[in-house]
Write a protein that holds these residues in place. Structure first.
Motif, PDB file in Angstrom:
ATOM      1  N   CYS A  93       2.392  -2.690  -0.048  1.00  0.00           N
ATOM      2  CA  CYS A  93       1.055  -2.107  -0.200  1.00  0.00           C
ATOM      3  C   CYS A  93       0.022  -2.906   0.588  1.00  0.00           C
ATOM      4  CB  CYS A  93       0.674  -2.055  -1.683  1.00  0.00           C
ATOM      5  SG  CYS A  93      -0.976  -1.407  -2.008  1.00  0.00           S
ATOM      6  N   LEU A  94       0.065  -4.236   0.459  1.00  0.00           N
ATOM      7  CA  LEU A  94      -0.914  -5.084   1.140  1.00  0.00           C
ATOM      8  C   LEU A  94      -0.737  -5.032   2.655  1.00  0.00           C
ATOM      9  CD1 LEU A  94      -0.909  -8.182  -1.240  1.00  0.00           C
ATOM     10  CD2 LEU A  94      -2.657  -6.401  -1.056  1.00  0.00           C
ATOM     11  N   VAL A  95       0.506  -5.013   3.110  1.00  0.00           N
ATOM     12  CA  VAL A  95       0.751  -4.918   4.546  1.00  0.00           C
ATOM     13  C   VAL A  95       0.210  -3.591   5.086  1.00  0.00           C
ATOM     14  CG1 VAL A  95       2.553  -4.683   6.315  1.00  0.00           C
ATOM     15  CG2 VAL A  95       2.723  -6.479   4.562  1.00  0.00           C
ATOM     16  N   TYR A  96       0.459  -2.526   4.365  1.00  0.00           N
ATOM     17  CA  TYR A  96      -0.029  -1.213   4.798  1.00  0.00           C
ATOM     18  C   TYR A  96      -1.556  -1.189   4.862  1.00  0.00           C
ATOM     19  CZ  TYR A  96      -1.242   3.727   4.691  1.00  0.00           C
ATOM     20  OH  TYR A  96      -1.799   4.951   4.967  1.00  0.00           O
ATOM     21  N   LEU A  97      -2.219  -1.730   3.842  1.00  0.00           N
ATOM     22  CA  LEU A  97      -3.680  -1.748   3.837  1.00  0.00           C
ATOM     23  C   LEU A  97      -4.217  -2.601   4.981  1.00  0.00           C
ATOM     24  CD1 LEU A  97      -4.341  -2.033  -0.010  1.00  0.00           C
ATOM     25  CD2 LEU A  97      -4.676  -0.029   1.443  1.00  0.00           C
ATOM     26  N   GLY A  98      -3.485  -3.664   5.333  1.00  0.00           N
ATOM     27  CA  GLY A  98      -3.889  -4.474   6.478  1.00  0.00           C
ATOM     28  C   GLY A  98      -3.820  -3.698   7.780  1.00  0.00           C
TER      29      GLY A  98
END
Length: 297
Positions: A93-98
């Motif tokens: 999730c965090l990688v995608y939001l980045g």
């Protein structure tokens, strides 16, 4: 240099003035506090700054001009309501939001790892967001806000759900970002955090600005005739003291009209009382907040 400049902005929804002729500025490299009671217009103001809403009147300049898609990648926004994807693992999730903020997948993953370690989330990176506690989800949102190293950070209730240890860590992180030149606008109901972090504040009520400026100047303007006194022994009767209340191992004195603090100090010394602390009572931001909202309400 002003990172944000809001001039005479008004936004209505039907007959409700959510923001009413509001003006303020946020300066580069400062922590600015946006305060107000529930329904005062804080969230609407933030959404106007982020170009989610368009103003009915007035102008908004962010990072030197009108909002653009390029500028959105230079801003980090932490909303009060959680907006993470609940059914995918934390790290993914965090990688995608980045990547939505312009990072490559490899760079986003590289940046996520130390954040997960710092926030004690490494052991939970494969868990789905919905499996995390409220505090863990709040920490995840903070990571998503900071991951792309934004120039302007807008944070709404950043300490919600955090225990004291993580609250202190986030406060230290905010100070470090400010020291590096990052600009931070913080909206919160936790006045103690504002007093610790913010140089300048804006208090809005019913969409209008009612207090604006340097925090220490505002506190000085609202300082009355109260005193904080700590002595060795019991406090004797004193002339023209209207009220005495216990406070922090001492006393808070409310003086009568026309009575100076020097007269009280003189009266104590004349009675051979050992004075350990004697100072003008500066009101807390909580007290100023309540007093101002009641006055204008």
């Amino acid at each position: 240099m002003n990172v944000a400049q809001i001039n005479n902005v008004t936004k209505t929804f039907g007959k409700t003035h959510a923001v009413n002729d509001l003006s303020f500025e946020v300066r580069k490299g400062e922590i600015f506090g946006l305060l107000g009671p529930n329904g005062a217009g804080k969230t609407t103001c933030i959404r106007l700054m982020l170009d989610i809403f368009k103003p009915d009147r007035g102008t908004i300049s962010i990072l030197g001009g009108a909002m653009s898609e390029e500028k959105k990648d230079r801003i980090g926004y932490l909303p009060e309501d959680r907006g993470l994807y609940q059914d995918i693992p934390l790290e993914r999730c965090l990688v995608y939001l980045g990547t939505l903020k312009g990072l490559s997948s490899s760079e986003a993953r590289k940046r996520v790892t130390p954040f997960l370690e710092k926030f004690d989330l490494s052991l939970h990176k494969k868990k789905k967001i919905k499996e995390l506690s409220k505090g863990m989800q709040q920490k995840a949102q903070i990571i998503a806000t900071l991951l792309h190293q934004p120039e302007l950070i807008i944070i709404d209730e950043p300490f919600s759900g955090l225990d004291p240890v993580n609250t202190q860590m986030v406060k230290d992180m905010i100070r470090n970002l400010r020291n590096q030149g990052t600009t931070i606008l913080m909206s919160t109901h936790q006045m103690r955090q504002v007093e610790e972090l913010c140089e300048r504040i804006l208090l809005i009520n019913e969409g209008r600005g009612v207090l604006y400026g340097k925090l220490e100047d505002i506190q000085r303007q609202h300082t009355g005739s109260d005193l904080y006194v700590r002595i060795d022994g019991s406090l004797p009767p004193l002339p023209c003291v209207l009220q005495i209340a216990s406070y922090n191992k001492g006393y808070k004195l409310t003086l009568g009209e026309g009575i100076s603090s020097q007269e009280i100090l003189r009266a104590l010394i004349e009675r051979n009382i050992r004075v350990e602390q004697f100072e003008i009572a500066v009101p807390s931001l909580d007290e100023i907040f309540i007093r101002t909202v009641k006055k204008v309400g």
